[in-house]
Design a protein around this motif. Sequence first.
Motif, PDB file in Angstrom:
ATOM      1  N   MET A 168       1.080  10.192   1.899  1.00  0.00           N
ATOM      2  CA  MET A 168       0.302   9.402   2.926  1.00  0.00           C
ATOM      3  C   MET A 168       1.455   8.784   3.964  1.00  0.00           C
ATOM      4  SD  MET A 168      -3.215   7.297   2.679  1.00  0.00           S
ATOM      5  CE  MET A 168      -4.011   6.689   4.197  1.00  0.00           C
ATOM      6  N   LYS A 178       9.059  -4.836  -8.467  1.00  0.00           N
ATOM      7  CA  LYS A 178       9.953  -4.326  -7.263  1.00  0.00           C
ATOM      8  C   LYS A 178       9.873  -4.768  -5.698  1.00  0.00           C
ATOM      9  CE  LYS A 178      12.955  -0.657  -5.654  1.00  0.00           C
ATOM     10  NZ  LYS A 178      13.215   0.780  -5.280  1.00  0.00           N
ATOM     11  N   ARG A 219       2.146   1.693  -3.472  1.00  0.00           N
ATOM     12  CA  ARG A 219       0.920   2.287  -4.513  1.00  0.00           C
ATOM     13  C   ARG A 219       0.998   3.977  -3.996  1.00  0.00           C
ATOM     14  NH1 ARG A 219      -4.144  -0.561  -4.373  1.00  0.00           N
ATOM     15  NH2 ARG A 219      -4.623   0.666  -6.065  1.00  0.00           N
ATOM     16  N   ALA A 220       0.943   4.185  -2.666  1.00  0.00           N
ATOM     17  CA  ALA A 220       0.585   5.756  -2.207  1.00  0.00           C
ATOM     18  C   ALA A 220       1.908   6.333  -2.571  1.00  0.00           C
ATOM     19  CB  ALA A 220       0.393   5.764  -0.680  1.00  0.00           C
ATOM     20  N   LYS A 221       3.003   5.875  -3.055  1.00  0.00           N
ATOM     21  CA  LYS A 221       3.927   6.998  -3.544  1.00  0.00           C
ATOM     22  C   LYS A 221       3.742   7.145  -4.988  1.00  0.00           C
ATOM     23  CE  LYS A 221       7.902   4.529  -1.544  1.00  0.00           C
ATOM     24  NZ  LYS A 221       9.045   3.611  -1.694  1.00  0.00           N
ATOM     25  N   GLY A 222       2.974   6.455  -5.578  1.00  0.00           N
ATOM     26  CA  GLY A 222       2.598   6.762  -7.040  1.00  0.00           C
ATOM     27  C   GLY A 222       3.422   5.883  -7.889  1.00  0.00           C
ATOM     28  N   LEU A 223       3.638   4.764  -7.507  1.00  0.00           N
ATOM     29  CA  LEU A 223       4.455   3.938  -8.582  1.00  0.00           C
ATOM     30  C   LEU A 223       3.386   3.052  -9.151  1.00  0.00           C
ATOM     31  CD1 LEU A 223       6.915   1.988  -6.093  1.00  0.00           C
ATOM     32  CD2 LEU A 223       7.562   3.671  -7.923  1.00  0.00           C
ATOM     33  N   SER A 224       3.870   2.568 -10.484  1.00  0.00           N
ATOM     34  CA  SER A 224       3.137   2.157 -11.291  1.00  0.00           C
ATOM     35  C   SER A 224       2.677   0.567 -10.976  1.00  0.00           C
ATOM     36  CB  SER A 224       3.602   2.033 -12.694  1.00  0.00           C
ATOM     37  OG  SER A 224       4.894   1.196 -12.788  1.00  0.00           O
ATOM     38  N   MET A 250       9.701  10.258   3.789  1.00  0.00           N
ATOM     39  CA  MET A 250       9.125   9.616   2.626  1.00  0.00           C
ATOM     40  C   MET A 250       8.084  10.554   1.829  1.00  0.00           C
ATOM     41  SD  MET A 250       7.783   5.954   1.696  1.00  0.00           S
ATOM     42  CE  MET A 250       9.111   5.054   2.367  1.00  0.00           C
ATOM     43  N   LYS A 298       5.672  -1.620 -11.497  1.00  0.00           N
ATOM     44  CA  LYS A 298       6.950  -1.432 -10.540  1.00  0.00           C
ATOM     45  C   LYS A 298       6.370  -2.122  -9.234  1.00  0.00           C
ATOM     46  CE  LYS A 298      10.790   1.193 -10.737  1.00  0.00           C
ATOM     47  NZ  LYS A 298      11.416   2.460 -10.329  1.00  0.00           N
ATOM     48  N   ARG A 338      -1.568   8.820 -10.515  1.00  0.00           N
ATOM     49  CA  ARG A 338      -0.316   8.466 -10.001  1.00  0.00           C
ATOM     50  C   ARG A 338       0.754   9.496  -9.719  1.00  0.00           C
ATOM     51  NH1 ARG A 338      -0.244   3.640 -13.389  1.00  0.00           N
ATOM     52  NH2 ARG A 338       1.253   4.592 -14.916  1.00  0.00           N
ATOM     53  N   ARG A 342      -0.456  11.011  -6.231  1.00  0.00           N
ATOM     54  CA  ARG A 342      -0.130  10.082  -5.279  1.00  0.00           C
ATOM     55  C   ARG A 342       1.480  10.213  -4.997  1.00  0.00           C
ATOM     56  NH1 ARG A 342      -2.373   4.698  -7.314  1.00  0.00           N
ATOM     57  NH2 ARG A 342      -4.499   5.027  -7.208  1.00  0.00           N
ATOM     58  N   GLY A 343       1.791  10.423  -3.714  1.00  0.00           N
ATOM     59  CA  GLY A 343       3.189  10.719  -3.201  1.00  0.00           C
ATOM     60  C   GLY A 343       3.644  12.094  -3.650  1.00  0.00           C
ATOM     61  N   ARG A 367       0.834  -1.191  -0.012  1.00  0.00           N
ATOM     62  CA  ARG A 367       0.104   0.053  -0.124  1.00  0.00           C
ATOM     63  C   ARG A 367       0.802   1.163   0.031  1.00  0.00           C
ATOM     64  NH1 ARG A 367      -3.764   0.453   5.308  1.00  0.00           N
ATOM     65  NH2 ARG A 367      -1.801   0.705   5.929  1.00  0.00           N
ATOM     66  N   GLU A 392      13.418   6.417  -4.374  1.00  0.00           N
ATOM     67  CA  GLU A 392      12.646   5.918  -5.150  1.00  0.00           C
ATOM     68  C   GLU A 392      11.562   7.064  -5.288  1.00  0.00           C
ATOM     69  OE1 GLU A 392      10.497   2.774  -4.016  1.00  0.00           O
ATOM     70  OE2 GLU A 392      10.154   1.843  -5.863  1.00  0.00           O
ATOM     71  N   THR A 393      10.821   7.277  -4.303  1.00  0.00           N
ATOM     72  CA  THR A 393      10.013   8.283  -4.444  1.00  0.00           C
ATOM     73  C   THR A 393      10.395   9.743  -5.214  1.00  0.00           C
ATOM     74  OG1 THR A 393       9.036   7.690  -2.202  1.00  0.00           O
ATOM     75  CG2 THR A 393       7.877   9.443  -3.380  1.00  0.00           C
ATOM     76  N   LEU A 401      11.069   9.227  -8.959  1.00  0.00           N
ATOM     77  CA  LEU A 401       9.716   8.838  -9.770  1.00  0.00           C
ATOM     78  C   LEU A 401       9.189  10.179  -9.909  1.00  0.00           C
ATOM     79  CD1 LEU A 401       7.619   6.514 -10.407  1.00  0.00           C
ATOM     80  CD2 LEU A 401       6.569   7.233  -8.270  1.00  0.00           C
ATOM     81  N   HIS A 402       9.025  11.069  -8.911  1.00  0.00           N
ATOM     82  CA  HIS A 402       8.108  12.243  -9.144  1.00  0.00           C
ATOM     83  C   HIS A 402       9.125  13.372  -9.629  1.00  0.00           C
ATOM     84  CE1 HIS A 402       4.429  10.853  -7.598  1.00  0.00           C
ATOM     85  NE2 HIS A 402       5.158  10.158  -6.758  1.00  0.00           N
ATOM     86  N   LEU A 419      -6.964   9.075  -2.264  1.00  0.00           N
ATOM     87  CA  LEU A 419      -5.917   8.565  -3.181  1.00  0.00           C
ATOM     88  C   LEU A 419      -6.261   7.584  -3.995  1.00  0.00           C
ATOM     89  CD1 LEU A 419      -2.749   8.533  -0.960  1.00  0.00           C
ATOM     90  CD2 LEU A 419      -3.270  10.381  -2.743  1.00  0.00           C
ATOM     91  N   ASN A 420      -7.384   7.362  -3.953  1.00  0.00           N
ATOM     92  CA  ASN A 420      -8.305   6.128  -4.765  1.00  0.00           C
ATOM     93  C   ASN A 420      -7.402   4.870  -4.527  1.00  0.00           C
ATOM     94  OD1 ASN A 420      -9.786   5.076  -6.566  1.00  0.00           O
ATOM     95  ND2 ASN A 420      -9.473   6.467  -7.995  1.00  0.00           N
ATOM     96  N   LEU A 421      -7.135   4.678  -3.140  1.00  0.00           N
ATOM     97  CA  LEU A 421      -6.463   3.329  -2.932  1.00  0.00           C
ATOM     98  C   LEU A 421      -7.175   2.349  -2.005  1.00  0.00           C
ATOM     99  CD1 LEU A 421      -2.983   4.593  -1.668  1.00  0.00           C
ATOM    100  CD2 LEU A 421      -3.297   3.406  -3.732  1.00  0.00           C
TER     101      LEU A 421
END
Lengths: 351, 616
Positions: free
Chosen positions: B111, A266, A254-259, B184, A262, B102, B105-106, A251, B132-133, B136-137, B66-68
């Motif tokens: 979160m 990963k 996913r909350a980081k925004g990874l696809s 993070m 991944k 996506r 998110r992050g 979770r 990583e975060t 990514l962004h 976050l649509n999670l």
Amino acid sequence: MLKFVLRRIAYGILVLIGVIHVVFFLFHALPGDPVALMTGQKADPETKLAIRRELGLDLPLYQQLALYLNDLSPLSIHENTPSNQKKYEYYPLFKIGNHVLVLKTPYLRRSFQSNKKVSEILIENLEGTIWLALAAMMFATFWGITFGIIAALKQNTFLDHFLIILSVLGISVPSFVAAILVAMTFGYYLSDYTGLGITGQLWVDDPIYGRELHLENIILPAFTLGIRPLAIIMQLMRSSMLEVLTQDYIRTARAKGLSGFKVIVKHALKNALNPVITAVSGWLASLLAGAFFIEYIFNWKGLGMKTISAVQFLDFPVVMGSTLLIAIIFIIINILVDILYAAIDPRVRLH
Amino acid sequence: MVQEATESCEKIPSILEVKQLRVEFTTDSGIVRAVNDISFSLKKGETLGIVGESGSGKSVTSLSLLNLVPNPPGRITQGEILFHSREYGNVDLLKLPRDRMRRIRGGEIAMIFQDPMSSLNPVYTCGNQVTETIILHEGVSYQEAKKRTLQLFDKVKLPRPSQIFKSYPHQISGGQKQRVMIAMALACKPSILIADEPTTALDVTVQATILELFNELRQDKDTSIIFITHDLGVIAEIADRVMVMYRGNIVENGTTWDIFSNPQHPYTKGLLACRPRLDLKLRTLPVVSDFMTTDKEGNITGISEARFKSVGQALMLNYQSEEELREKHKQLISQTPLLEVKNLKTYFPIDKNLFGKPKDYVRAVDDVSFNIYPGETLGLVGESGCGKTTLGRSILRLIEPTAGEILFEGTNTLHLKGNALRRLRKDMQIIFQDPYASLNPRMSVGESIVEPMKVHGVLESDKARRDWAIELLETVNLSAQHYYRYPHEFSGGQRQRICIARTLALKPRFIICDESTASLDVSVQAQVLNLLNQLKEKYNLTYIFISHDLAVIKFISDRIMVMNHGKIEEISFAEDIYTNPQSEYTKKLIGAIPKGDLEDIRRATLKRKLAKPKGK
């Protein structure tokens, strides 16, 4: 790490000594007379007795065991004669009377049947088995993991149920049935399309071109051999993946925004691999011990067939030699797997 | 002054607006509406607290942003979540294409989750998970990302950032892990930070430092924070505005001051009243049902004013006066002790040499001596790893102590063997923390209660045992029909009551409650604590109550023992410990508890108001 490996090797040697004793006594509990099998029914008792004496089979069991252990041990005592020197190819350390303490490679004796050196027989047959086992496990691991992930991601859909039914089928069909079906279908009826034969070796001695590699011959036996491990790996991967996917760190990922891809490859896969490694290593080790049915049906030259026929003919040195080899393979694979666990999961400590 | 603070907030535009959000879960028994058409908004720079118990829909609400929401079984069936995005302008998060979602998110909404132990991936280093975060962004190089990660680690006050960067999550403490999570979340300077119970799994002293960090973050950032918790004390310290949720609905929404000083909804009143207090010693804790009536499913059917009209009344009507307490204490310690623990040591080997002989030990319980008097409740408090659980189990010999004496009515229990030990086990029982894990799911409730009786040969016939089990079920406020049901049909609070009934089956005289209410909601906790007190009166029990929660300990205990690093820091009457703590450690522990007093809220609000202009 080094300490760990050394300790495990020491344990391994203890295991080997145990294996030697168990197999030795089990083997001698088998009914039948190896000498009769060697000479045939009609040989006269004189010859039989001579052979028995030559092979040391007339001695009491404990003496036979002691002699065998002496032959195996790299550090051993032998009578110092030129014939022994030739037989064991030893390097003498120092003399004790007319005996000598020597350093040598373990001597596995000669086959009762062919009188060939057991070590040579094993090496000859091991190659085919290794390639077959590796090919089968690579096939099974790759597709098992792939299908397992797909089934987990599509949980409770038609695809998931379909894959599970296939894998149950793969687990439950006996290997000789699968082998015959595969051999007949792809090696015979469809051989015009597949270009594959029912039987064949990895190396074919061609009268003109000499020794040739025939990779295509490994396809059908490896496929057949891989079916069951594939099915089991798939199911393990599926359940392990399902568990990992409910974990909080997924979770987080996913909350980081990874696809999605991944997250799976990963963050989930590496955590889900442990049970799969256990299964893969176990299967690989047992496949390296030879797969009798598959080798028999595809007429593949390998350890399994050799061992079974040696048991049939009560060919003690060969049975003993291959059992020891298999035990060594198991020990080495287990050590490697423990190291692999530690490499994948930093929480695992090698003790 | 507080009024002013509220007004100045109102001029600021909202960054997030949730309209008519509905989330449904498909379960075996049909569709359950976890979030029921709720609407709320969040302003820039504001900290919104969402309070509620498990199943109130507070976590689902935050995950929806976050649509999670795990799908299946969950599904957002209607509503709008309007978000003012830096990148895409005003958007409805529920209609945003996946790739854009996506990016948010992050990046723009980050979160932080409840349990830092399980929310970090165990197989990657902490540094890796933060870089990583960033990569990514922001698409920066690894070197740049690493540099920024180290800065972030520094900012969240992690000691030795470069070492934490290389560490795996299992190598650092819980508080440090939560700091890594916060780093993070802050990595891409989000405009909204959602924190879902970020301090629940942590010790009070660690919780205090994390809350401090949150307070600092909001001062120098234009970040809006949504802070979700079940703990009203925490909310009081951190939030500008509070939203109380009950069964998927928002039952009350207002400024922290208003909610705490003048709660309107009966549920809010109940929540405020049932929290064990540090200042007053109550006879029984008020429970939510004192304030409202509900039907079988838990829907509110009416307001009950039969017992208490307000929170204040609930407290005033049943607190114990100082004289009463003094008298009780005097009487207690004049008796002969039921249990005497002398120089108890329990060591665990950590490193063994080649021959399996231990080279080094963890001193989990290190030379501990104390007495327990008949009819007493001794509260045992300390932070995780202080040895309180080991001490409890050593007393019962569930863990074999290394050295020392335990005298139960004069007999040294450490020398008992076989049948004598079994008889002792009958007299000394334990109630565990997790009622989910301590009941066998394949045994009916009745079987679970009868089993220990059979083992110990309590009562002659199965019929008698069954009758006793049913009587016990009724004693713990369950009914005879529950005898044949299975544990999964019960809620957490009910299961804990089943565990209590099972413990009582053997008619013990001494019970150790090991964090027995830690996994329960506050309102359920209040019921269980009251029940334990009633049972103590009824069956003449003596308790050791182990907990990390000082407020709970204060309510239930006659005397309190504070443990730290396997040793006793302090042992004294409950009131004395709070009013006049002797050791530094106890002082620190008490100072760290969020109290949720009006006085504290006033101070916190004021502090935030004064700090605001400095940040801008």
